[in-house]
Design a protein around this motif. Sequence first.
Motif, PDB file in Angstrom:
ATOM      1  N   THR A  71      16.029   9.770  62.047  1.00 58.61           N
ATOM      2  CA  THR A  71      17.470  10.131  62.060  1.00 58.61           C
ATOM      3  C   THR A  71      18.273   9.443  60.828  1.00 58.61           C
ATOM      4  OG1 THR A  71      17.466  10.747  64.318  1.00 58.61           O
ATOM      5  CG2 THR A  71      19.511  10.364  63.386  1.00 58.61           C
ATOM      6  N   VAL A  72      17.775   8.131  60.932  1.00 57.57           N
ATOM      7  CA  VAL A  72      18.666   7.341  59.775  1.00 57.57           C
ATOM      8  C   VAL A  72      18.164   7.568  58.507  1.00 57.57           C
ATOM      9  CG1 VAL A  72      18.630   4.828  59.162  1.00 57.57           C
ATOM     10  CG2 VAL A  72      18.657   5.268  61.340  1.00 57.57           C
ATOM     11  N   ASN A  73      16.859   8.262  58.508  1.00 61.54           N
ATOM     12  CA  ASN A  73      16.389   8.499  56.916  1.00 61.54           C
ATOM     13  C   ASN A  73      16.973   9.810  56.630  1.00 61.54           C
ATOM     14  OD1 ASN A  73      13.913   9.754  55.398  1.00 61.54           O
ATOM     15  ND2 ASN A  73      14.094   7.610  55.056  1.00 61.54           N
ATOM     16  N   GLN A  74      17.214  10.658  57.313  1.00 58.85           N
ATOM     17  CA  GLN A  74      17.884  12.157  57.050  1.00 58.85           C
ATOM     18  C   GLN A  74      19.428  11.443  56.926  1.00 58.85           C
ATOM     19  OE1 GLN A  74      16.741  14.837  56.472  1.00 58.85           O
ATOM     20  NE2 GLN A  74      14.638  14.203  57.257  1.00 58.85           N
ATOM     21  N   ARG A  75      20.005  10.669  57.405  1.00 58.24           N
ATOM     22  CA  ARG A  75      21.376  10.214  56.917  1.00 58.24           C
ATOM     23  C   ARG A  75      21.379   9.741  55.690  1.00 58.24           C
ATOM     24  NH1 ARG A  75      23.001   6.883  62.571  1.00 58.24           N
ATOM     25  NH2 ARG A  75      23.178   8.663  63.867  1.00 58.24           N
ATOM     26  N   ILE A  76      20.462   8.843  55.246  1.00 57.76           N
ATOM     27  CA  ILE A  76      20.273   8.293  53.992  1.00 57.76           C
ATOM     28  C   ILE A  76      20.015   9.350  53.035  1.00 57.76           C
ATOM     29  CG2 ILE A  76      19.250   6.661  52.238  1.00 57.76           C
ATOM     30  CD1 ILE A  76      18.608   4.811  54.754  1.00 57.76           C
ATOM     31  N   LEU A  77      19.153  10.154  53.139  1.00 58.16           N
ATOM     32  CA  LEU A  77      18.944  11.393  52.001  1.00 58.16           C
ATOM     33  C   LEU A  77      19.919  12.289  51.959  1.00 58.16           C
ATOM     34  CD1 LEU A  77      15.124  11.973  52.964  1.00 58.16           C
ATOM     35  CD2 LEU A  77      15.978  11.291  50.962  1.00 58.16           C
ATOM     36  N   SER A  78      20.585  12.618  53.319  1.00 57.73           N
ATOM     37  CA  SER A  78      21.793  13.618  52.882  1.00 57.73           C
ATOM     38  C   SER A  78      22.982  12.916  52.181  1.00 57.73           C
ATOM     39  CB  SER A  78      22.237  14.224  54.170  1.00 57.73           C
ATOM     40  OG  SER A  78      22.663  13.365  55.032  1.00 57.73           O
ATOM     41  N   ALA A  79      22.972  11.545  52.287  1.00 59.99           N
ATOM     42  CA  ALA A  79      24.135  10.971  51.709  1.00 59.99           C
ATOM     43  C   ALA A  79      23.885  10.927  50.288  1.00 59.99           C
ATOM     44  CB  ALA A  79      24.169   9.502  52.305  1.00 59.99           C
ATOM     45  N   ILE A  80      22.588  10.654  50.015  1.00 61.63           N
ATOM     46  CA  ILE A  80      22.098  10.495  48.475  1.00 61.63           C
ATOM     47  C   ILE A  80      22.399  11.749  47.814  1.00 61.63           C
ATOM     48  CG2 ILE A  80      20.435  10.201  46.772  1.00 61.63           C
ATOM     49  CD1 ILE A  80      19.068   8.318  48.866  1.00 61.63           C
ATOM     50  N   LYS A  81      22.161  13.046  48.424  1.00 62.36           N
ATOM     51  CA  LYS A  81      22.326  14.380  48.073  1.00 62.36           C
ATOM     52  C   LYS A  81      23.739  14.761  47.711  1.00 62.36           C
ATOM     53  CE  LYS A  81      20.362  18.780  48.945  1.00 62.36           C
ATOM     54  NZ  LYS A  81      20.155  19.686  49.974  1.00 62.36           N
ATOM     55  N   SER A  82      24.336  14.320  48.849  1.00 62.43           N
ATOM     56  CA  SER A  82      25.831  14.782  48.686  1.00 62.43           C
ATOM     57  C   SER A  82      26.624  13.884  47.432  1.00 62.43           C
ATOM     58  CB  SER A  82      26.445  14.782  49.877  1.00 62.43           C
ATOM     59  OG  SER A  82      26.442  13.701  50.435  1.00 62.43           O
ATOM     60  N   ARG A  83      26.243  12.516  47.519  1.00 62.51           N
ATOM     61  CA  ARG A  83      27.181  11.569  46.886  1.00 62.51           C
ATOM     62  C   ARG A  83      26.528  11.183  45.522  1.00 62.51           C
ATOM     63  NH1 ARG A  83      29.740   7.565  50.243  1.00 62.51           N
ATOM     64  NH2 ARG A  83      30.433   6.887  48.354  1.00 62.51           N
ATOM     65  N   ILE A  84      25.007  11.596  45.332  1.00 70.08           N
ATOM     66  CA  ILE A  84      24.591  11.104  44.045  1.00 70.08           C
ATOM     67  C   ILE A  84      23.690  12.022  43.247  1.00 70.08           C
ATOM     68  CG2 ILE A  84      23.587   9.168  42.851  1.00 70.08           C
ATOM     69  CD1 ILE A  84      23.173   7.755  45.437  1.00 70.08           C
ATOM     70  N   ARG A  85      22.725  12.727  44.145  1.00 72.38           N
ATOM     71  CA  ARG A  85      21.901  13.433  43.423  1.00 72.38           C
ATOM     72  C   ARG A  85      21.439  14.818  44.223  1.00 72.38           C
ATOM     73  NH1 ARG A  85      18.536  10.534  39.247  1.00 72.38           N
ATOM     74  NH2 ARG A  85      16.451  11.795  39.738  1.00 72.38           N
ATOM     75  N   SER A  86      21.809  15.823  43.490  1.00 74.72           N
ATOM     76  CA  SER A  86      21.545  17.034  44.445  1.00 74.72           C
ATOM     77  C   SER A  86      20.109  17.289  44.423  1.00 74.72           C
ATOM     78  CB  SER A  86      22.411  18.190  43.766  1.00 74.72           C
ATOM     79  OG  SER A  86      21.879  18.374  42.249  1.00 74.72           O
ATOM     80  N   ASP A  87      19.295  16.645  43.526  1.00 73.14           N
ATOM     81  CA  ASP A  87      17.775  16.961  43.707  1.00 73.14           C
ATOM     82  C   ASP A  87      16.987  16.186  44.635  1.00 73.14           C
ATOM     83  OD1 ASP A  87      18.332  14.754  41.933  1.00 73.14           O
ATOM     84  OD2 ASP A  87      16.650  15.376  40.554  1.00 73.14           O
ATOM     85  N   ALA A  88      17.856  15.317  45.141  1.00 75.37           N
ATOM     86  CA  ALA A  88      17.020  14.529  46.372  1.00 75.37           C
ATOM     87  C   ALA A  88      16.484  15.165  47.360  1.00 75.37           C
ATOM     88  CB  ALA A  88      17.917  13.345  46.687  1.00 75.37           C
ATOM     89  N   GLN A  89      15.282  15.145  47.849  1.00 72.77           N
ATOM     90  CA  GLN A  89      14.563  15.980  48.877  1.00 72.77           C
ATOM     91  C   GLN A  89      14.934  15.581  50.366  1.00 72.77           C
ATOM     92  OE1 GLN A  89      12.973  18.895  48.219  1.00 72.77           O
ATOM     93  NE2 GLN A  89      13.825  18.512  46.173  1.00 72.77           N
ATOM     94  N   PRO A  90      15.721  16.372  51.183  1.00 67.43           N
ATOM     95  CA  PRO A  90      15.763  15.892  52.360  1.00 67.43           C
ATOM     96  C   PRO A  90      14.660  15.992  53.379  1.00 67.43           C
ATOM     97  CG  PRO A  90      16.926  17.973  52.010  1.00 67.43           C
ATOM     98  CD  PRO A  90      16.241  17.684  50.821  1.00 67.43           C
TER      99      PRO A  90
END
Length: 206
Positions: free
Chosen positions: A187-206
């Motif tokens: 769960t924590v990992n998904q939170r981090i990945l989706s934050a990266i995806k929405s705030r920094i990089r749209s190509d970060a894989q969730p």
Amino acid sequence: METTDGRRDHTAPLVLVLFGAPGVGKGTQAQILAEKLGIAHLSTGDAFRTAIANQTAVGKQVQRYVESGALVPDELVSQIVAEELQKPQYRSGVVLDGFPRTIAQAQALEKILSDLGMSVTAVINLVVPEDVIIDRLVKRGRKDDRPDIIRHRLEVYHKETAPLLQYYQEHSTIPVITIDGNADIETVNQRILSAIKSRIRSDAQP
Ligand code: ADP
């Protein structure tokens, strides 16, 4: 890295700083993130424990600090990180775990990265309540996870490391993303990945 018009350069290597108190899960999350994002993972704590186990010159220098829960001196840590980051495996990006831990280390990191044509993409601030932290660390049972040493490490965190967050917020344009780390690992990992995806990089894989 920012482009001249202020937008983030999406081709720049990701440099993520995992930030938080001892026991918030930096090491666990850093490892998974690095794997999922296909970038390197550098943990100063792991590097020191390996050096101590092998009784290398660095190991002998850092042993008393690590075992008592004190910070290894800034110049020594920064020098070790500078040398490590020269290696080609870091060119495509890195998750930094346990470094920087002081404002002086953050300033050293800026210089190290700029010499490599890189910069910090974001700081991920993992937050977990202190009673949960103590419970996790006591259960982990590493050599520095004795109650008295845990207390000391938490004090060092509040005194020397926590101010770094304010430094990033007030003196830099680097985004600081705060994540609630009080949940299961995935769960924590998904939170981090989706934050990266929405705030920094749209190509970060969730
Ligand atoms: P934790 O986050 O649970 O404290 P780490 O593995 O990150 O675990 O760190 C373990 C110990 O290694 C620290 O208590 C400190 O002695 C040393 N250490 C790790 N990283 C740094 C750093 N950036 N600066 C100074 N000391 C460090």
